[in-house]
Design a protein around this motif. Structure first.
Motif, PDB file in Angstrom:
ATOM      1  N   VAL A   1       0.838  -1.205   0.000  1.00  0.00           N
ATOM      2  CA  VAL A   1       0.000   0.000   0.000  1.00  0.00           C
ATOM      3  C   VAL A   1       0.867   1.247   0.000  1.00  0.00           C
ATOM      4  CG1 VAL A   1      -1.628   1.344   1.399  1.00  0.00           C
ATOM      5  CG2 VAL A   1      -2.014  -1.099   1.041  1.00  0.00           C
ATOM      6  N   LEU A   2       1.910   1.260   0.830  1.00  0.00           N
ATOM      7  CA  LEU A   2       2.786   2.434   0.926  1.00  0.00           C
ATOM      8  C   LEU A   2       3.525   2.692  -0.387  1.00  0.00           C
ATOM      9  CD1 LEU A   2       4.176   4.593   2.775  1.00  0.00           C
ATOM     10  CD2 LEU A   2       5.958   2.885   3.110  1.00  0.00           C
ATOM     11  N   THR A   3       4.135   1.666  -0.966  1.00  0.00           N
ATOM     12  CA  THR A   3       4.936   1.889  -2.182  1.00  0.00           C
ATOM     13  C   THR A   3       4.069   2.188  -3.401  1.00  0.00           C
ATOM     14  OG1 THR A   3       5.013  -0.502  -2.519  1.00  0.00           O
ATOM     15  CG2 THR A   3       6.901   0.508  -1.413  1.00  0.00           C
ATOM     16  N   VAL A   4       2.917   1.554  -3.541  1.00  0.00           N
ATOM     17  CA  VAL A   4       2.038   1.848  -4.682  1.00  0.00           C
ATOM     18  C   VAL A   4       1.476   3.261  -4.558  1.00  0.00           C
ATOM     19  CG1 VAL A   4      -0.133   1.215  -5.800  1.00  0.00           C
ATOM     20  CG2 VAL A   4       1.519  -0.547  -5.203  1.00  0.00           C
ATOM     21  N   THR A   5       1.138   3.681  -3.338  1.00  0.00           N
ATOM     22  CA  THR A   5       0.658   5.053  -3.133  1.00  0.00           C
ATOM     23  C   THR A   5       1.740   6.056  -3.493  1.00  0.00           C
ATOM     24  OG1 THR A   5      -0.776   4.265  -1.351  1.00  0.00           O
ATOM     25  CG2 THR A   5      -0.348   6.632  -1.451  1.00  0.00           C
ATOM     26  N   LEU A   6       2.965   5.820  -3.048  1.00  0.00           N
ATOM     27  CA  LEU A   6       4.058   6.724  -3.401  1.00  0.00           C
ATOM     28  C   LEU A   6       4.331   6.707  -4.901  1.00  0.00           C
ATOM     29  CD1 LEU A   6       6.601   6.220  -0.494  1.00  0.00           C
ATOM     30  CD2 LEU A   6       5.258   8.252  -1.018  1.00  0.00           C
ATOM     31  N   TRP A   7       4.245   5.530  -5.535  1.00  0.00           N
ATOM     32  CA  TRP A   7       4.468   5.443  -6.982  1.00  0.00           C
ATOM     33  C   TRP A   7       3.401   6.227  -7.736  1.00  0.00           C
ATOM     34  CZ3 TRP A   7       1.474   3.169 -10.883  1.00  0.00           C
ATOM     35  CH2 TRP A   7       2.098   3.090 -12.127  1.00  0.00           C
ATOM     36  N   PHE A   8       2.167   6.166  -7.277  1.00  0.00           N
ATOM     37  CA  PHE A   8       1.079   6.841  -7.962  1.00  0.00           C
ATOM     38  C   PHE A   8       1.142   8.361  -7.771  1.00  0.00           C
ATOM     39  CE2 PHE A   8      -3.360   8.273  -8.284  1.00  0.00           C
ATOM     40  CZ  PHE A   8      -3.640   7.830  -9.557  1.00  0.00           C
ATOM     41  N   PHE A   9       1.490   8.824  -6.573  1.00  0.00           N
ATOM     42  CA  PHE A   9       1.488  10.255  -6.278  1.00  0.00           C
ATOM     43  C   PHE A   9       2.855  10.910  -6.438  1.00  0.00           C
ATOM     44  CE2 PHE A   9      -2.396   9.060  -3.956  1.00  0.00           C
ATOM     45  CZ  PHE A   9      -3.269   9.947  -4.554  1.00  0.00           C
ATOM     46  N   TRP A  10       3.855  10.178  -6.928  1.00  0.00           N
ATOM     47  CA  TRP A  10       5.199  10.729  -7.034  1.00  0.00           C
ATOM     48  C   TRP A  10       5.285  11.973  -7.910  1.00  0.00           C
ATOM     49  CZ3 TRP A  10       9.352  11.202  -4.523  1.00  0.00           C
ATOM     50  CH2 TRP A  10      10.511  11.636  -5.151  1.00  0.00           C
ATOM     51  N   PRO A  11       4.663  12.019  -9.097  1.00  0.00           N
ATOM     52  CA  PRO A  11       4.758  13.253  -9.900  1.00  0.00           C
ATOM     53  C   PRO A  11       4.180  14.469  -9.179  1.00  0.00           C
ATOM     54  CG  PRO A  11       3.959  11.450 -11.246  1.00  0.00           C
ATOM     55  CD  PRO A  11       3.978  10.960  -9.839  1.00  0.00           C
ATOM     56  N   LEU A  12       3.065  14.272  -8.475  1.00  0.00           N
ATOM     57  CA  LEU A  12       2.462  15.388  -7.735  1.00  0.00           C
ATOM     58  C   LEU A  12       3.366  15.825  -6.582  1.00  0.00           C
ATOM     59  CD1 LEU A  12       0.011  17.219  -7.261  1.00  0.00           C
ATOM     60  CD2 LEU A  12      -0.901  15.421  -5.762  1.00  0.00           C
ATOM     61  N   LEU A  13       3.926  14.866  -5.872  1.00  0.00           N
ATOM     62  CA  LEU A  13       4.817  15.209  -4.755  1.00  0.00           C
ATOM     63  C   LEU A  13       6.074  15.922  -5.248  1.00  0.00           C
ATOM     64  CD1 LEU A  13       4.536  11.935  -2.667  1.00  0.00           C
ATOM     65  CD2 LEU A  13       3.536  14.159  -2.130  1.00  0.00           C
TER      66      LEU A  13
END
Length: 126
Positions: free
Chosen positions: A32-44
């Motif tokens: 859950v943590l890594t997929v969330t970071l992968w999905f929101f990485w461009p925004l972050l």
């Protein structure tokens, strides 16, 4: 996405080894943590860049009026400091009385004479 799954597996292994947590529970949280970071990485990343720009703008003082200074120009490897290079001269008219091809030198003529001496069709060997 493959990197994200590899990171999730490594994170699962580290949490089960060091924190002694159930492997299935650790796998669920790490996925859950890594997929969330992968999905929101461009925004972050965009938010982080904007924050850095705002901090940089606050840090640098506003520039005042400067006096005009000569601009440095560079053309290939020739450096011109403080002045504009002279304009190129117009091309002169070609002299049609001269030969188009260069005249061969005496050394080139002597070199060519060597090949005139050698008979390529001669089948006799010495």
């Amino acid at each position: 996405m493959i990197r994200t799954l590899i990171i999730a597996a490594l994170l699962t292994g580290a949490t089960t080894h060091f924190l002694h947590i159930d492997p299935y529970e650790a796998l669920g949280y790490s996925l859950v943590l890594t997929v969330t970071l992968w999905f929101f990485w461009p925004l972050l990343r965009r938010i982080a860049r904007l924050a850095l720009r705002q901090r940089h703008r606050r840090r640098t003082p506003a520039r005042g009026q400067k006096t005009a200074s000569p601009q440095l120009t560079q053309v290939n490897h020739y450096h011109f400091y403080g002045h504009v290079p002279a304009a190129a001269q117009p091309m002169s008219r070609p002299d049609y009385s001269r030969q188009a091809l260069p005249v061969r030198t005496e050394g080139q003529k002597a070199h060519d004479a060597i090949y005139d001496i050698i008979d390529m069709d001669d089948d006799t060997t010495r």
